[in-house]
Scaffold this active site. Structure first.
Site, mmCIF file in Angstrom:
data_model
loop_
_atom_site.group_PDB
_atom_site.id
_atom_site.type_symbol
_atom_site.label_atom_id
_atom_site.label_comp_id
_atom_site.label_asym_id
_atom_site.label_seq_id
_atom_site.Cartn_x
_atom_site.Cartn_y
_atom_site.Cartn_z
ATOM 1 N N GLU A 56 -3.848 -28.623 13.372
ATOM 2 C CA GLU A 56 -4.587 -28.271 12.149
ATOM 3 C C GLU A 56 -3.786 -27.362 11.211
ATOM 4 O O GLU A 56 -4.248 -26.281 10.839
ATOM 5 C CB GLU A 56 -5.918 -27.601 12.548
HETATM 6 C C1 ACM Z 1 -7.647 -28.813 18.548
HETATM 7 O O1 ACM Z 1 -8.765 -29.185 18.930
HETATM 8 N N1 ACM Z 1 -7.494 -28.380 17.296
HETATM 9 C C2 ACM Z 1 -6.503 -28.839 19.420
#
Ligand code: ACM
Length: 553
Positions: free
Chosen positions: A339
């Site tokens: 992310e």
């Molecule tokens: C994740 O769930 N951002 C690894």
């Protein structure tokens, strides 16, 4: 008893049908034995008569490493039974109070394979390697009444009986992980030890510790003391902080190693770094530390890719990853990478190159979330950790307006690791994220609604039905190093809430990880869960008694 050898072909024998044939009807006293979870590659109840663990039972060992396995196995048995259960290098004797033999036997091929024979005269577990021997003891642990998990339990009605059985077993995947997010809410060492013990029961062999995130930095780094001095003081919702000293971390690593569990430390970079950025202003492009963060948003923090900050950022990476690697005996180090919404794509590629190079310089094999597959400069053998949804996932019709997933690029990013000589560990959020709500959204043990549902809800059956090889298109079995059952703790701040979400769904993933693919059968799995439940009861686990399972009272 004769030794048998485990060959590659053994794993393709259908275990489920053997369970169905035997009906799993052996009576071991208070809680009748209903079968093993995860299902062994081959399991048969026999007519040799039950074994009874008694006060004269010894653990008779031979071969390097067998005595250490026996001691780890014996400690809770002694606490439950009050028996001496001495570990001896001696000739086994067949008797009603017969011995448990633990034998290193090179004829049993496979790093984690074992064979187990139990009957009236005793139990024999043989394995080529100590790890296999240990997994054999964990099968024997499940074959004993669930009270074996309780210190001071005393003899159950019917005695410490073990059904007569023949087992030939080895795992499907080498990497069978439980990911625990200790950053959003911290877990002290004692609780992690309990979790490791529960992992061992289900033959999970990797503890992935998510040690850092926006809400907290949980591992002491001597060269950057404010990471914990400042960065460990917070957690989600203002529930207090915490961190592991180096001695704490070593305690976890040692406790895990006694159970043949490898700790994989994760330092999440370059995003998910607010705790670090709040501790050290010089890591921020503007030189200003952000305030600590106690919310649950993601994608707002990033290390700085600016060349003006290169020296300090690279020193931070080398110091942190170096210290973490130095106290980690296992072969892997995880650098996160997920992310990166606050990192410009060019900066992300630059930081990914520098982060993974710093991690590889520690001589560990690097693991990174699939996003880092955007880079074509990964160190050789870097393992990709895929966490987006399974390719076939469809959100329910009433939720189609939620973010379209899987992200179109995720599967390609996963394949990039394979193209660069690595393998994958698979953790699709719609099957293996154990913080996703159950669809009926029950209140947790303390009355609160638990979990999130951004990746949809997950039933026990959906977790069990997952086929790792279909997670993203075009995978061969050999591309898959293993699977990960993850629990993110934004909404989970105490053991009962954690356990309610994790158990029994983690058992479904453990079976996906261990048992032969073509032997999996949901009905059969459900019929075996009561025995696991009796052990979880003995351990005091606040698991969810999901419907459709005949849980022991
Ligand atoms: C994740 O769930 N951002 C690894």
């Amino acid at each position: 008893m004769p030794s048998a050898s485990v060959s590659r072909t053994a794993v393709v024998v259908a275990a489920a049908s053997l369970f169905a044939l035997t009906g799993c009807s052996a009576d071991s006293g208070d809680d009748p034995f209903s079968g093993l979870v995860p299902a062994p590659a081959r399991f048969e109840l026999t007519d040799r008569g039950d074994f009874t663990l008694g006060e004269r039972t010894r653990l008779v060992v031979s071969g390097d490493g067998a005595a250490a396995v026996a001691e780890t196995f014996a400690a809770p048995l002694r606490a439950a039974t009050g028996y001496d259960l001495p570990v001896e290098e001696a000739e086994p004797e067949a008797s009603p109070d017969g011995d448990i033999e633990l034998v290193i036997d090179p004829a049993v091929e496979g790093d984690e394979a074992y064979v187990l024979e139990s009957g009236h005269g005793g139990v024999r577990i043989a394995a080529g390697e100590p790890a296999g021997l240990f997994w054999g003891t964990q099968s024997l642990r499940q074959m004993l009444p669930g009270a074996i998990e309780e210190s001071g339990a005393g003899e159950p009605e019917g005695g410490w009986r073990v059904p007569a059985a023949s087992i030939v077993d080895q795992p499907r995947f080498a990497y069978r992980a439980s990911l625990v997010d200790v950053a959003r809410h911290f877990s002290p060492v004692d609780y992690i030890e309990k979790h490791l013990d529960r992992m061992a029961l289900m033959k999970l062999n990797v503890l992935h510790l998510h040690l850092t995130d926006d809400q907290g930095w949980r591992i002491r780094i001597d060269s950057w003391p404010e990471l914990t001095g400042i960065g460990a003081s917070t957690s989600v919702g203002g529930d207090g902080g915490g961190f592991y000293t180096k001695d704490d971390y070593r305690r976890i690593v040692d406790y895990a190693a006694e159970r043949f569990i490898t700790v994989v430390p994760e330092i999440d970079l370059p995003g998910h770094t607010n705790a670090a950025l709040s501790a050290y202003p010089e890591l921020n492009c503007d030189g200003v530390a952000p305030p600590p963060y106690e919310g649950i948003e993601v994608g707002f923090s990033s290390l700085c890719a600016d060349p003006a900050r290169a020296e300090v950022t690279d020193r931070f990476l080398a110091d942190v990853l170096g210290e973490v690697a130095e106290m980690t005996p296992g072969p892997w180090i995880h650098v996160g990478g997920d992310e990166p919404l606050a990192t410009r794509p060019d900066d992300y590629l630059d930081l990914t190159r520098r982060i993974t190079a710093a991690a590889a310089a520690t001589d560990k094999t690097v693991i990174a979330y699939h996003e880092m597959g955007a880079s074509n400069e990964l160190p050789p053998g870097t393992v990709g950790h895929y966490w987006d949804l399974t390719a076939a996932h469809e959100m329910p019709a009433n939720r189609r307006d939620e973010p379209a997933r899987p992200y179109p690029e995720s599967a390609g990013q996963a394949h990039s690791f394979l193209e660069q000589g690595g393998r994958l560990v698979l953790a699709p959020a719609d099957r293996t994220y154990l913080d996703m709500m159950y669809p009926d959204r029950p209140a947790g043990p303390l009355g609160t609604e638990l979990g999130t549902r951004w990746a949809d809800t997950i039933t026990l059956e959906e977790a069990y039905a997952w086929r790792p090889e279909e997670t993203v298109g075009g995978l061969d079995e050999s591309d898959i190093l293993g699977v990960v059952a993850s629990v993110w703790t934004e909404t989970l701040s105490n053991p009962p809430d954690f356990e309610f979400m994790v158990f029994p769904r983690i058992a479904a993933i453990a079976e996906v990880a261990w048992s032969p693919a073509d032997a999996r059968d949901e009905e059969d799995f459900r019929s075996r869960l009561p025995t696991l439940g009796a052990h979880l009861d003995g351990l005091g686990v606040a698991y969810r008694k999901v419907g459709g399972v005949d849980w022991a009272e």
